[in-house]
Structure formats: C-alpha cells, structure tokens
Design a protein around this motif. Structure first.
Motif, mmCIF file in Angstrom:
data_model
loop_
_atom_site.group_PDB
_atom_site.id
_atom_site.type_symbol
_atom_site.label_atom_id
_atom_site.label_comp_id
_atom_site.label_asym_id
_atom_site.label_seq_id
_atom_site.Cartn_x
_atom_site.Cartn_y
_atom_site.Cartn_z
ATOM 1 N N ALA A 220 0.815 -1.322 0.500
ATOM 2 C CA ALA A 220 0.174 -0.424 0.276
ATOM 3 C C ALA A 220 1.362 1.440 -0.106
ATOM 4 C CB ALA A 220 -0.977 -0.012 1.213
ATOM 5 N N PRO A 221 1.828 1.657 0.821
ATOM 6 C CA PRO A 221 2.457 2.264 0.511
ATOM 7 C C PRO A 221 3.463 3.113 -0.513
ATOM 8 C CG PRO A 221 2.703 1.792 2.588
ATOM 9 C CD PRO A 221 2.277 0.493 1.962
ATOM 10 N N ASP A 222 3.517 1.592 -1.001
ATOM 11 C CA ASP A 222 4.362 1.763 -2.377
ATOM 12 C C ASP A 222 3.133 2.403 -3.945
ATOM 13 O OD1 ASP A 222 7.587 1.996 -2.294
ATOM 14 O OD2 ASP A 222 6.619 -0.035 -1.829
ATOM 15 N N VAL A 223 1.900 1.510 -3.390
ATOM 16 C CA VAL A 223 0.941 1.697 -4.180
ATOM 17 C C VAL A 223 0.810 3.128 -4.623
ATOM 18 C CG1 VAL A 223 -0.773 1.491 -4.833
ATOM 19 C CG2 VAL A 223 0.590 -0.172 -4.739
ATOM 20 N N ALA A 224 0.311 3.933 -3.538
ATOM 21 C CA ALA A 224 -0.052 5.503 -2.762
ATOM 22 C C ALA A 224 1.143 6.719 -3.159
ATOM 23 C CB ALA A 224 -0.277 5.226 -1.052
ATOM 24 N N ARG A 225 2.165 6.506 -3.320
ATOM 25 C CA ARG A 225 3.006 6.962 -3.867
ATOM 26 C C ARG A 225 2.991 7.106 -4.898
ATOM 27 N NH1 ARG A 225 6.976 3.950 -0.085
ATOM 28 N NH2 ARG A 225 6.709 5.369 2.025
ATOM 29 N N ILE A 226 3.138 5.689 -5.813
ATOM 30 C CA ILE A 226 2.619 6.089 -7.503
ATOM 31 C C ILE A 226 1.576 6.880 -8.020
ATOM 32 C CG2 ILE A 226 2.433 4.050 -9.365
ATOM 33 C CD1 ILE A 226 4.244 1.642 -7.201
ATOM 34 N N VAL A 227 0.543 6.439 -6.782
ATOM 35 C CA VAL A 227 -0.625 7.189 -7.776
ATOM 36 C C VAL A 227 -0.852 8.385 -7.171
ATOM 37 C CG1 VAL A 227 -2.125 4.534 -7.652
ATOM 38 C CG2 VAL A 227 -2.256 6.473 -5.648
ATOM 39 N N ARG A 228 -0.342 9.244 -6.093
ATOM 40 C CA ARG A 228 0.006 10.460 -6.499
ATOM 41 C C ARG A 228 0.699 10.991 -7.439
ATOM 42 N NH1 ARG A 228 -0.573 9.281 -0.245
ATOM 43 N NH2 ARG A 228 1.840 8.910 0.090
ATOM 44 N N ALA B 55 7.730 -1.421 -5.064
ATOM 45 C CA ALA B 55 8.716 -0.801 -4.677
ATOM 46 C C ALA B 55 9.435 -0.182 -5.796
ATOM 47 C CB ALA B 55 9.447 -1.148 -3.185
ATOM 48 N N GLU B 56 9.494 -1.637 -6.405
ATOM 49 C CA GLU B 56 10.697 -1.026 -7.830
ATOM 50 C C GLU B 56 9.935 -0.078 -9.006
ATOM 51 O OE1 GLU B 56 12.817 -5.097 -7.719
ATOM 52 O OE2 GLU B 56 11.486 -5.353 -8.561
ATOM 53 N N VAL B 57 8.630 -0.212 -8.984
ATOM 54 C CA VAL B 57 8.321 0.762 -10.161
ATOM 55 C C VAL B 57 7.860 1.916 -9.512
ATOM 56 C CG1 VAL B 57 5.984 1.662 -10.596
ATOM 57 C CG2 VAL B 57 6.467 -0.801 -11.478
ATOM 58 N N TRP B 58 8.121 2.575 -8.081
ATOM 59 C CA TRP B 58 8.172 3.532 -7.672
ATOM 60 C C TRP B 58 9.379 4.316 -7.912
ATOM 61 C CZ3 TRP B 58 6.965 8.460 -6.485
ATOM 62 C CH2 TRP B 58 7.982 9.032 -5.429
ATOM 63 N N ALA B 59 10.209 3.439 -7.536
ATOM 64 C CA ALA B 59 11.913 3.847 -7.757
ATOM 65 C C ALA B 59 11.999 4.043 -9.137
ATOM 66 C CB ALA B 59 12.681 2.691 -7.268
ATOM 67 N N ALA B 60 11.537 3.529 -9.969
ATOM 68 C CA ALA B 60 11.699 3.373 -11.501
ATOM 69 C C ALA B 60 11.149 4.765 -11.598
ATOM 70 C CB ALA B 60 11.323 2.742 -12.281
ATOM 71 N N LEU B 61 10.187 5.487 -11.112
ATOM 72 C CA LEU B 61 9.025 6.519 -11.921
ATOM 73 C C LEU B 61 9.949 7.700 -11.393
ATOM 74 C CD1 LEU B 61 5.199 6.227 -10.506
ATOM 75 C CD2 LEU B 61 6.165 6.688 -12.723
ATOM 76 N N GLN B 62 10.502 7.185 -9.820
ATOM 77 C CA GLN B 62 11.625 9.040 -9.463
ATOM 78 C C GLN B 62 12.976 9.024 -10.011
ATOM 79 O OE1 GLN B 62 11.397 7.064 -5.700
ATOM 80 N NE2 GLN B 62 11.697 8.738 -4.651
ATOM 81 N N ALA B 63 14.029 7.653 -10.893
ATOM 82 C CA ALA B 63 14.882 8.070 -11.432
ATOM 83 C C ALA B 63 14.344 8.398 -13.117
ATOM 84 C CB ALA B 63 15.562 6.388 -11.461
#
Length: 829
Positions: free
Chosen positions: A333-341, A363-371
C-alpha cells in the motif's frame, strides 16, 4: 396533399392571388412564369419557400439567428422556426423582418404577402429529451473498449444529462493529455444511446486537415459524397433525426468548429459530444473540464479506505490484470499510494505504471518512476493508438503542435515543483498570455482557490526531459533558485502561507544549489525556510538542509557563522545535543567579535542544550552569563527569551519564587509586543508552577492564554508541551474517570507527535509530567487507560488544539463563577 421533407414548393401569382403548388420529391418539374420571387431566378428549391428566403437574406447580411432575433425583439427559437417553415410570422414581425433584412421597396409587398400566406410545415416528430427511441429505429457504431471502465460515476451522470436535456447541443469534454477523455466519452455515449436513433463515433486523430473533418464524418456514417460538399450531404442526411455524434480528438482541427455551427442549424435534432484538449468556442457549446482521478492523502490510510480511492482502484485493477498475484496489502500500500500520487491521477500514467507490475514490484516501480519516469511509462498495449501507448507520446501530441515560443515556455514551467504563481512564471519569462494559452490546451492547470498554477507530474517530467534535451535545464533551474532567493528579501517570505505554498520549490532550489556548489545560495535558502520547518515539527529536515549547505565549501564567512549557530536549535530539538553544543562552542569566539547581543543568543542556546539533558546547574551558568551581558538597548524578544529559559531552569531547581519572578518579568515584556513567540512558553511555565502549587484553575487560565497565543503558528513543539501540562490539570487529585481518561488521550497524542518528529521532551519536563501520569494511572483500570492512550495517539494535533481551547474557555469561565462543570466523555475523532 401536405408537403413532406424533400418536396418542392412553387409559389405563383394568379389573378393577384398567391397559389402554392406541391411537386413530390423525385417528380420532374418546371418553374411556371410569374413564380415568386422573380428576382431570385423564378424559384425557391426545398420545402420552406418563405423560411429559406429569410435564411438567405440573413446570411447575406452576416447575421446569426441570435443577432437577428435581438433586432426583431423575439427569441432565436422563433427565428429558427420561421426559417424551417414551422411558423408563420405575425404582421408586426413580418414588417420587422422586412426592415432588418433590407427588403427593397419593389419587393416589400410580395414579401409581406408571402409571409402572410406562407404554409406552415408540420414538424417531424422528434423524440423528446429523456424518452428512449423505439428499439427498431436505433443503431450504434461505438467501439468496444478492451478493458473495464472504473469510476467516474458523477461525471457520467452529469454528461448524460447535458447531452439529453441540456440547453446546448454541443458538449465538449476537455482536459490534459492522458486524463481519459475518449474513454469517458465512449461510456457516456453508451449510457445515452437508448435516447438517440443513432450514435456514431468519429475519431479524428488521423485527420490532419480541418477541411477533411466532415468528409471523414460522412464516410464513417456510410454516406456517398458525390459532387455535393460533405457538410451539405451530412445536413440532408441528418435532417431532424435525433442522432448523437461523438467527435474524438478535435483539438488539432478547431477550424472545423465553425462548420459544426452551420451543421447544427440545419440539423437541429443532432447532439454532439466532443473530446478536445481545447474548447471549440461556440455559443452552442457546453464545456466540461475533466479532472484527474481522486488521489489518496499523504497520511497513512486503512486498506479498505485506500481501495475506494479512484486512482488506487484503477491502478490495482490494471496491476492485477498484468500480474494476477498482485494484491493491495499493508506491505504494498505505501508504494502504491506513492505511485498514484506521482501519476497525479492521470489514468494513462496509472495504467502504464500498473502494467509494469510483475516484472517489477510496487517498490521497484516507485523507484523507477523517480529515476526515469518517462522511460517506465513508455510501453503501453499494442492495440491502442500510438499516442496512447506512452505518456511521452500523449503529451507530444499537443506539444509538437505548439509554436517554438510556447514550447519553450512549457519546458521552463517544468522547473516548478508543487505549483507556481503567475508572477513566478513571469519571472522566468513566461508571459501571462502564454500561461493562458497553455492552460486552454490542458498542459497547465489552475487552482482557483489558491490562485496558483501547476503541471501534472507526468507532464512536468516531459517538460524537464525536453529542457535537458535542448540544453536549457541548468540555466532554468538556476534562474528558478535565484528568483526564490530574491523573493526572500520581500515580506512574502515572512508569510507562513507563502512559504507553505512554495515549500517544494524551495526544496528543489536547495537541491540545485547544493548539487551545483552554490554555498551562499544554499545557506540563505536554508535560513529562509528554517522557521517554517521548525513550526511544523520538521526539525530533522531543517537540520539536514543546514548540514548539506554547510558541507559546501566556500561562501560568505558571516553567513556560514549565522547558519552554524542557527543549526544548533534543530540539533538539540531532535536530541543531538553533542552536535548542537559542539557548533555553539565553535562559533562562540567568532560571535563575541560581532557584539553582546549575538553572544547572549549563543549562551541562551547553550543553556537550553544543557537543560534538555537535565544538566540544570550547567544551564544556569550559561544563562547567568548571558544575563550579565544584557544591555538596555537589546530587543524585547531577546530579553523575553532569556527570562523564559531562566524561569524553566529555576523551576527545575525547585526555586518557584525566582521562577515566578522571571515569568512575570517576561510576560511584562511580551505586552510590549503582543503575540510574541516567547509568551506561550512563559505561560506554560506559569501553568506548571501553578499545578505544583495545587492551583488548577489558575493553571488552566494560563494554558488557555498559551493556546490562544499559539493560534497564528501552532508551533508543534510548544503546543505539545502545553497540551502535556493541560493533561496534568485533568489528572489532579479528585478528578473523575472521564477527566483521567481525557488526560491519557492528551498524553497519548503528545507521545505520538513527539515520536513522529523525533523530538523528546526535556529531561526535567519528563520527570515533572511522570509524577502526574503515575498518579492518574492508578485510578483508571489498566484496559481503559491503555485504550484512552491509544485513542489519543490517533488524534489530530490541530483539531485537538481547537477543541481543548474551546473547552478551556468554557471551563475557566464557569469555574470562575463557582458553578460545577459536567464534562462529557471525550473520544478520539
């Protein structure tokens, strides 16, 4: 035989009287001599002789139905019915028509007689809005989407109502790239298809020339064009039939909008649903701006509540389609929330990010979005148009059609993080006209309540990528940081509201200044934002910025010294006492060369560092040294602060008399500057002294004043300390169970807030409060105490401040009058 659509009406004059001849459609006919009006070639084709005369005259004069109606003093509907032959004008209206249509003297008698004897053509029945068309007469040509449609129920209802019952025949759905305009339009068309004879979906993506829009529309309706213009062919085909046209992606063929107006005049039963990134600017148009999907709040939420958030629901459904084992759990949930935000609720971005689940974890999708966000969001399904397979392609569809100046303006807006004002955009060279143009195209959004603008995060990633591609990124970021620094010299930096709005921009500027080794810029920005961060319990971030800025070599020596001293405060507040003391002792020799006031400030902070650790005697030594340096010309704030620190120390040393003297002196100073920061501190010390003397009512009076003084800032650190002592007033001898449990809730709240901000209570305060806690806990069953404490940890700080202040005002006034107070059980939430 009454005429029907397609018949030919021939009006002739015989022995001074008008005669109407009806020639059925398809029957050869000859215009008799003397037919009316002779100056128009002897005939009028169609089924509305007088009405067509009015229409032609009106158009020749360049009048719209609305403008002619205004001249005549009637409604546009009346003009429409006259032109369609469904109404005969009154003598007064006929004379007005002759006047405003410039009917010449030679023609006016014939015109008025034609108006008087014009046949009324029966209206072909049109299915009223809201009534379904009989099944046998319906047809639909809507593509079937490959995925289920989620959410948007309010939007669907509103758009369906506008299409079937709205006053305007054109509904234009606008919004930024990737917001889901096409998909929503298809769903709405499917929702209302029972109320139309036919529903047709007309994709315009491949139409590059606005002049080809109506040819494309005619072809998709199955019409053979022949030699007639496509618009005329469509008008004849549509007639008065109740048909819905869905014109998809109109933004690049806006020149065809004028023809749409003409088509609707000739086919009044037609309704049009348009998707576009820009409005068509028609008087017959109802614009509906489609917003991104709703987002989860930054605070942690229960899973059941998180699943109901529209953006989260779409992401999880698409992620499960990509990877059936995916579930929204406490761990994901925390990473999904970060991704959708980060996706800012854009359905296209959400679906593309969800499509990466499986090969990558959340978690890896979130990291890739930032990079590398656009790289991650660039591999969509093959069975959708190319512009919908990646965020880059979706934005480029509009960006590539901008002129070079607007492209540059859009790119430069990418340096803003979290929003910007029109003035800030102007400081970067983006004029208001350019900002408005980008707003109309959906590339920028406006926040009406705040008066600010922003780019959706996926669009901002596109802008930054193109800034880098054009070699403009570094210069734009430098100008952004420099403009923020210049703002620091104006009163707006002293506005907490302004800093709150610009906080993300300041953070971005700090990152740039530190990364590009600009020490003075970094140090000044860190100083500028430090007070805001301290107020909101963000001392760890405050200290981190100070540390990183000080780590950059060089810069102004006096500025570095100022930051070194200021950084000691967040250091001791988060319990890093050795770091704070080390910086203060290192700075002290240099500070002494600047003057006594600066030295007093350092000695006061050193005294505080010792007090926080429980080294009360050492604290007193520093504070007494500071007192000896005080001069009459020192400011009120410095003197009041010194009195507070001395009062706190004397109270901890068991010297209440001296502590009260310091409180009294400090509060007298605060009267010279009402609302001074130190006033709430002094009042809290006074409340603690009153409690230890058994003066509960007096303590509550002091705390009521303290909470009131804190209203402008709600400084987290002092607010939680005041609430701690307020809890003590409910935990005194003789308190009932409800009061004791409310005390436990307040202490639970303070514990949670201090843990979240990593700010321990000062050692002397911990010892003082512990006495009240132990005494209260003995009088409450363990389970009830633990439940109340847990309830308190879930309370919201600012709401509790307001509730506590309201209750204190009531209790203090009632207790002052000697009336017993009945307090209801107070629960979290």
């Amino acid at each position: 035989m009454p005429p029907v659509p397609g018949d030919v009406l021939i009006t002739t004059v015989q022995q001074g009287k008008f005669k109407l001849d009806v020639v059925p459609r398809g029957v050869p006919w000859v215009v008799p001599a003397g037919s009316y009006p002779p100056d128009r070639g002897g005939h009028v084709t169609g089924d509305r002789a007088f009405g067509q005369e009015v229409r032609e005259r009106r158009r020749t004069l360049g009048l719209t139905q609305k403008k002619l109606a205004r001249l005549l003093g009637c409604s546009p509907v009346t003009v429409q019915k006259l032109e369609e032959g469904h109404r005969r004008p009154s003598p007064h209206l006929a004379r007005a028509l002759a006047q405003h249509l410039n009917i010449g003297a030679a023609e006016i008698v014939a015109f008025l007689r034609s108006a008087q004897e014009a046949p009324v053509i029966p209206r072909r029945p049109v299915t009223p809005p809201g009534n379904p068309v009989p099944d046998g007469t319906r047809s639909s040509a809507l593509p079937t989407p490959p995925t289920p449609f989620l959410g948007r129920a309010p939007e669907r209802r509103t758009l369906a109502r506008l299409l079937t019952r709205g006053a305007r025949p054109v509904v234009t759905l606008i919004g930024p790239p990737g917001v889901g305009k096409t998909r929503l339009a298809l769903e709405v068309a499917r929702d209302v298809q029972a109320e139309f004879e036919q529903v047709h979906f007309i994709p315009l993506t491949t139409v590059l020339d606005a002049r080809q829009v109506w040819a494309q529309t005619a072809r998709l309706l199955g019409l053979t064009l022949g030699a007639r213009p496509p618009l005329d062919r469509l008008a004849v085909h549509l007639g008065r039939r109740r048909i819905l046209l869905v014109l998809d992606n109109f933004e690049h063929v806006l020149a065809a909008a004028a023809d749409l107006h003409t088509l609707l005049e000739q086919a009044p039963g037609v309704r049009v649903l348009v998707t576009s990134r820009e409005a068509l600017h028609l008087s017959a148009e109802q614009v509906w701006a489609l917003a991104p999907l709703g987002l989860p709040s930054p605070e942690p939420q229960a899973l059941a509540r998180l699943r109901r958030v529209p953006a989260v629901a779409l992401f999880t459904e698409r992620a499960a389609a990509s990877w059936p084992e995916f579930r929204l759990t406490a761990s994901t949930a925390p990473d999904v929330a970060r991704i959708v935000r980060w996706c800012d609720g854009l359905p296209l971005a959400l679906e593309l990010a969800a499509g990466q689940i499986g090969p990558l974890s959340a978690a890896e999708v979130w990291a890739a979005l930032q990079a590398a966000p656009l790289a991650l969001l660039g591999e969509g399904p093959l069975d959708v148009p190319a512009r919908q397979r990646s965020v880059h392609a979706a934005v480029a569809w509009t960006y590539d059609r901008l002129d070079h100046g607007l492209q540059q303006d859009f790119r430069h807006l990418g340096v803003f993080v979290g929003g910007f004002s029109a003035a800030a955009a102007g400081a970067l060279g983006v004029a208001r006209l350019a900002l408005d143009a980008l707003l109309r195209l959906g590339l920028v959004r406006r926040h009406e309540f705040q008066g600010r603008y922003s780019l959706l995060e996926p669009l901002r990633a596109f802008a930054l990528e193109h800034l880098a591609f054009h070699g403009e990124l570094d210069a734009a970021q430098q100008e952004h940081a420099t403009q923020l620094l210049h703002s620091q010299d104006t009163p707006i930096w002293r506005s907490l509201g302004w800093v709150a709005a610009e906080l993300d921009n300041v953070r971005a500027a700090l990152r740039w200044a530190i990364g590009h080794a600009r020490p003075d810029l970094a140090l000044r920005l860190a100083l500028g934002v430090s007070w805001y961060l301290e107020i909101h319990g963000l001392q760890r971030e405050e200290l981190a910025w100070f540390d990183e800025a000080l780590a950059v070599d060089g810069g102004n020596a006096a500025l570095r010294l100022q930051v070194m001293v200021r950084s000691a405060t967040p250091a001791w507040q988060v319990g890093r006492h050795a770091l704070a003391a080390g910086r203060l002792h290192a700075a002290l020799p240099h500070v002494r060369t600047l003057g006594a006031a600066e030295e007093v400030g350092v000695l006061m902070t050193l005294g505080r560092v010792e007090f926080e650790q429980g080294n009360v005697e050492e604290a007193l030594q520093h504070l007494e040294a500071a007192r000896r340096l005080v001069e009459p010309g020192f400011g009120v704030s410095l003197n009041a602060g010194l009195r507070f620190h001395l009062a706190d120390v004397h109270a901890a040393l068991g010297e209440p008399g001296q502590a009260r003297a310091d409180v009294t002196g400090g509060l007298a100073l605060c009267q010279q500057e009402p609302g001074l920061f130190w006033e709430a501190h002094l009042l809290t010390v006074q409340a603690a002294l009153d409690l230890n003397d058994g003066q509960v009512l007096s303590a509550r009076r002091a705390l009521a004043r303290a909470l009131d003084v804190l209203a402008p800032t709600l400084h987290t650190r002092i607010l939680t300390l005041a609430l701690s002592y307020l809890a003590c007033t409910y935990a005194t001898q003789g308190a009932d169970s409800a009061e004791l449990q409310w005390a436990a809730r307040l202490w639970g709240l303070v514990e949670a807030q201090r843990e979240a901000s990593a700010q321990p209570l000062a050692a002397p305060h911990q010892a003082d409060l512990a006495r009240f806690m132990r005494a209260a806990e003995r009088h409450v069953p363990a389970a009830a105490w633990q439940a109340a404490w847990a309830d308190g940890r879930a309370l919201e700080l600012h709401a509790t401040w307001k509730d506590s202040l309201d209750r204190l005002r009531t209790e203090v006034s009632v207790l002052t009058l000697g009336v017993p107070v009945t307090r209801p059980s107070l629960k979290s939430g």
